[in-house]
Write a protein that holds these residues in place. Sequence first.
Motif, short mmCIF file in Angstrom:
data_model
loop_
_atom_site.label_atom_id
_atom_site.label_comp_id
_atom_site.label_asym_id
_atom_site.label_seq_id
_atom_site.Cartn_x
_atom_site.Cartn_y
_atom_site.Cartn_z
N LEU A 30 0.86 -1.18 0.00
CA LEU A 30 0.00 0.00 0.00
C LEU A 30 0.90 1.23 0.00
N ARG A 31 0.50 2.23 -0.80
CA ARG A 31 1.33 3.42 -0.95
C ARG A 31 0.74 4.61 -0.21
N ALA A 32 1.61 5.55 0.12
CA ALA A 32 1.19 6.76 0.82
C ALA A 32 0.69 7.77 -0.21
N CYS A 33 -0.62 7.93 -0.32
CA CYS A 33 -1.18 8.88 -1.29
C CYS A 33 -1.24 10.27 -0.66
N ILE A 34 -0.07 10.85 -0.51
CA ILE A 34 0.03 12.21 0.04
C ILE A 34 0.58 13.10 -1.06
N ASP A 35 0.36 14.42 -0.90
CA ASP A 35 0.72 15.35 -1.98
C ASP A 35 2.15 15.87 -1.87
N ALA A 36 2.70 15.83 -0.67
CA ALA A 36 4.04 16.37 -0.47
C ALA A 36 4.72 15.54 0.61
N PRO A 37 6.05 15.57 0.66
CA PRO A 37 6.75 14.83 1.71
C PRO A 37 6.21 15.23 3.09
N LEU A 38 6.09 14.25 3.94
CA LEU A 38 5.50 14.48 5.26
C LEU A 38 6.48 13.96 6.32
N THR A 39 6.89 14.86 7.17
CA THR A 39 7.80 14.44 8.25
C THR A 39 6.98 13.99 9.45
N SER A 104 13.89 8.96 15.92
CA SER A 104 14.13 10.15 15.09
C SER A 104 13.01 10.34 14.07
N ALA A 105 12.93 11.57 13.56
CA ALA A 105 11.87 11.90 12.60
C ALA A 105 12.09 11.08 11.32
N PHE A 106 10.99 10.78 10.63
CA PHE A 106 11.05 10.04 9.36
C PHE A 106 10.26 10.83 8.34
N THR A 107 10.83 11.03 7.15
CA THR A 107 10.10 11.75 6.11
C THR A 107 9.52 10.74 5.12
N LEU A 108 8.20 10.76 5.06
CA LEU A 108 7.44 9.88 4.17
C LEU A 108 7.22 10.61 2.85
N ASN A 109 7.57 9.98 1.75
CA ASN A 109 7.43 10.63 0.45
C ASN A 109 6.13 10.21 -0.24
N PRO A 110 5.58 11.09 -1.08
CA PRO A 110 4.37 10.74 -1.81
C PRO A 110 4.57 9.44 -2.59
N MET A 111 3.59 8.56 -2.50
CA MET A 111 3.52 7.29 -3.22
C MET A 111 4.55 6.26 -2.73
N GLU A 112 5.21 6.56 -1.62
CA GLU A 112 6.14 5.58 -1.05
C GLU A 112 5.36 4.37 -0.54
N ARG A 113 5.93 3.18 -0.69
CA ARG A 113 5.29 1.97 -0.18
C ARG A 113 5.39 1.97 1.35
N LEU A 114 4.24 1.93 1.98
CA LEU A 114 4.16 2.24 3.41
C LEU A 114 3.81 1.03 4.27
N ALA A 115 2.92 0.21 3.77
CA ALA A 115 2.39 -0.92 4.56
C ALA A 115 1.97 -1.98 3.56
N GLN A 116 1.45 -3.09 4.07
CA GLN A 116 1.00 -4.12 3.14
C GLN A 116 -0.35 -4.68 3.56
N LEU A 117 -1.05 -5.16 2.56
CA LEU A 117 -2.41 -5.67 2.74
C LEU A 117 -2.40 -7.17 2.48
N ILE A 118 -3.00 -7.92 3.38
CA ILE A 118 -3.21 -9.35 3.10
C ILE A 118 -4.71 -9.64 3.17
N ILE A 119 -5.14 -10.57 2.38
CA ILE A 119 -6.53 -11.02 2.40
C ILE A 119 -6.55 -12.37 3.10
N VAL A 120 -7.42 -12.49 4.08
CA VAL A 120 -7.44 -13.72 4.87
C VAL A 120 -8.86 -14.28 4.96
N PRO A 121 -8.96 -15.62 5.06
CA PRO A 121 -10.28 -16.21 5.28
C PRO A 121 -10.73 -15.96 6.72
N VAL A 122 -12.01 -15.83 6.89
CA VAL A 122 -12.59 -15.57 8.22
C VAL A 122 -13.75 -16.53 8.43
#
Length: 149
Positions: A30-39, A104-122
């Motif tokens: 999953l990507r960070a759909c932000i418009d500008a770098p975010l610290t 320490s601070a982390f700068t997240l860039n637009p469209m950077e891969r941020l997390a991941q999604l899994i689909i699981v049975p329930v």
Amino acid sequence: MKTIDIKIIDPRMQDQLPAYATPGSAGLDLRACIDAPLTIEAGQTVLIPTGLAIHLADPGYAAMILPRSGMGHKNGIVLGNLVGLIDSDYQGQLMVSTWNRGASAFTLNPMERLAQLIIVPVLQVGFKVVEEFGDSERGTGGFGSTGKN
Ligand SMILES: O=c1ccn([C@H]2C[C@H](O)[C@@H](COP(=O)(O)OP(=O)(O)OP(=O)(O)O)O2)c(=O)[nH]1
């Protein structure tokens, strides 16, 4: 492979829909759909949009948002809710609660891969109230009851 309905909320996601990186991958980035770098300051938690919505529709499935191992281990970027649980009837944008657990601070860039999604049975269950359970080998023992570790 099962097919799931997806809505593109941010047009930047049009040509980069989540896909399995290898045939054996479990997670979809999953990507960070932000418009500008975010610290993100140390200790801060921010809610980051992913530009996507999914509708699983079938109560026999859920999706889970998990940290990416590199982001978590190297940069301290994990999830403010530890795990995100996506209900099969949720149709809103997938959001990532992003926690900088590092020092320490982390700068997240637009469209950077941020997390991941899994689909699981329930399995949805009903409950039957009982006075006693049937015998089991473990009984009520837990929290290390089987040994020192
Ligand atoms: O990391 C997450 C966790 C949840 N959700 C969405 C999908 C999920 O189906 C919905 C509700 O999540 P949950 O039931 O965990 O939230 P809640 O805090 O219990 O609120 P609600 O009253 O909306 O159920 O929010 C996300 O987009 N990202």
